[in-house]
Design an enzyme around this catalytic site. Structure first.
Site, PDB file in Angstrom:
ATOM      1  N   HIS A   9     -18.135 -11.713  -7.443  1.00  0.00           N
ATOM      2  CA  HIS A   9     -18.738 -10.853  -6.419  1.00  0.00           C
ATOM      3  C   HIS A   9     -20.248 -11.119  -6.345  1.00  0.00           C
ATOM      4  CE1 HIS A   9     -19.313  -7.014  -4.139  1.00  0.00           C
ATOM      5  NE2 HIS A   9     -20.493  -7.060  -4.751  1.00  0.00           N
ATOM      6  N   GLU A  10     -20.903 -11.081  -7.491  1.00  0.00           N
ATOM      7  CA  GLU A  10     -22.350 -11.306  -7.524  1.00  0.00           C
ATOM      8  C   GLU A  10     -22.694 -12.756  -7.182  1.00  0.00           C
ATOM      9  OE1 GLU A  10     -24.349  -8.892  -7.652  1.00  0.00           O
ATOM     10  OE2 GLU A  10     -22.846  -7.393  -8.176  1.00  0.00           O
TER      11      GLU A  10
END
Length: 446
Positions: free
Chosen positions: A18-19
């Site tokens: 996600h990051e």
């Protein structure tokens, strides 16, 4: 340890990617990234590469990407062109949306990987209807084939169950079925707004329907139980009770339950021969002071029926990933619909789960095998993606609303409005976290 390890691995994979989605698009848009952290708290492992410090922190419940931003302190003049808040709103929207979209893309890949290992589906046939259950009151009978739920066609057991559970709290659920003799019928579940609806949530959607058919042959006899005392053994087939033939296990279950302390004359088959014995179920008091009987037996499933409803096949790689895309789209739409029902009060907050439940399911799916664990990761990745796209300040979706408004207006929203939105978002997320932990603890000890 397996549960803890499976949970940590899941968080590391899903949060890191996600990051990483934020990071990659930020770099493509010319934004300087100062730190990429997996986990919260003081980092215990750091590695500087280029302009970015890569970190692992001790609290594995999230992560973050820290970019150059004038709103967070002084920025060197040379770095101003690379500051996040100095970019065009379109670039900021792309950077913020990249994280949740990465989770959704990851779900497609994980489902595709799982499906390429082979697929086992259960056709939407009713094998067992538990006595006195919601399903029994709605008129379901063993052998029903579920065709549609409130007009939505279903092709497998999972889809049928999801459609029923998603709707039963807020509306009358009409389940179209094809009976064993080929007739069309409708089974209606109408428990919206009743205590039964809340009970279904606590039982994780169980309404008394099972796809597997249970026989009258014993799979287990508990040592020291009334059945063991009566001489019953594993493999015995129950035939009659007090001279009355009982055809379904649900009838036997109901009989034992309704006969606490009562002596029953049981006729059974063993190795082709008929025997008779006396069985007196134990008495057990429920919290509402109702007495029920327990015999201490468990039944075998009908293997021929299981073969009939089970469908196993291995799709091509292209088909597997196409199905992964469709599965991701279906679950995403279902989650959006659920959040809509939650907002309008048509769904219970009891459905919300937190890290304890996620860890528990992570451990269980890992124990079932790699394929189950991969599909669990896909589902959590979808949840993470959809959750972050919700238009709530402090979540990615809230920032998307701010930047879209800025793009349309030609100037940012006032600091007062953004600060008020931030306070509202923090309060809402805190409330949801408290509800999630409460539900987790209730499920764990309930």
């Amino acid at each position: 340890m397996q549960t803890l390890l499976a949970f940590i691995v899941a968080i590391l994979i899903l949060v890191s990617l996600h990051e990483f989605g934020h990071y990659i698009v930020a770099r493509l848009c010319g934004v300087k990234v100062l730190r990429f952290s997996v986990g919260f708290g003081k980092p215990f492992l750091k590695k500087k590469r280029g302009d970015t410090e890569w970190c692992i922190a001790p609290i594995p419940l999230g992560g973050y990407v820290k970019m150059v931003d004038t709103r967070e302190g002084g920025v060197a003049e040379a770095d101003l062109p690379y500051a996040f808040d100095k970019q065009h709103p379109a670039k900021r929207i792309a950077i913020v949306a990249a994280g949740p979209l990465t989770n959704l893309l990851l779900a497609v890949l994980l489902f595709g990987l799982s499906f390429s290992m082979g697929i086992t589906e259960l056709r939407p046939y009713v094998g067992t209807v538990e006595p006195a259950s919601i399903a029994a009151r709605a008129g379901f009978v063993p052998g029903d084939k579920i065709v549609s739920v409130n007009g939505v066609a279903v092709n497998d057991w999972s889809a049928a169950r999801n459609e029923i559970v998603l709707n039963l709290e807020s509306a009358e659920v009409n389940v179209a079925v094809e009976t064993q003799n080929g007739r069309n019928a409708v089974r209606t579940i109408n428990i919206a707004g009743t205590a039964d609806a809340g009970q279904v949530v606590k039982q994780q959607g169980h309404i008394g329907l099972l796809p597997f058919k249970i026989t009258n042959t014993l799979a287990e006899v508990l040592p020291g139980s009334p059945a063991a005392t009566a001489g019953l053994k594993k493999g015995d087939t129950l035939v009659t009770a007090d001279g009355k033939r009982l055809h379904y296990w649900s009838d036997w279950s109901s009989l034992f339950r309704q006969s606490p302390g009562k002596s029953l004359t049981i006729q059974y088959l063993r190795n082709g021969q008929t025997f008779e014995t006396r069985l007196r179920p134990n008495s057990e008091e429920l919290p509402d002071h109702t007495l029920i009987g327990k015999a201490g037996v468990a039944p075998q499933s009908d293997e021929a029926w299981t073969e009939k409803i089970r469908r196993q096949y291995t799709p091509t790689v292209a088909q597997a990933f196409g199905m992964g895309w469709q599965k991701t789209a279906d679950y995403s739409a279902m989650m959006v619909k659920f959040f809509g029902k939650l907002l309008t009060g048509q769904a219970s907050l009891s459905h919300i789960s937190g890290p304890i439940t996620i860890a528990d399911v992570a451990g269980k799916t890992a124990s079932y095998g790699l394929q189950s664990y991969v599909e669990f990761l896909a589902l959590v990745s979808i949840s993470l993606g959809i959750m972050n796209l919700l238009p709530i300040p402090v979540l990615d979706g809230g920032h998307l609303v701010y930047y879209a408004a800025e793009w349309i207006r030609g100037k940012p929203l006032s600091g007062r409005i953004q600060a008020a939105g931030l306070r509202f978002g923090l309060a809402l997320m805190l409330m949801l976290m408290m509800v999630a932990f409460f539900n987790d603890i209730t499920r764990l000890f309930g």
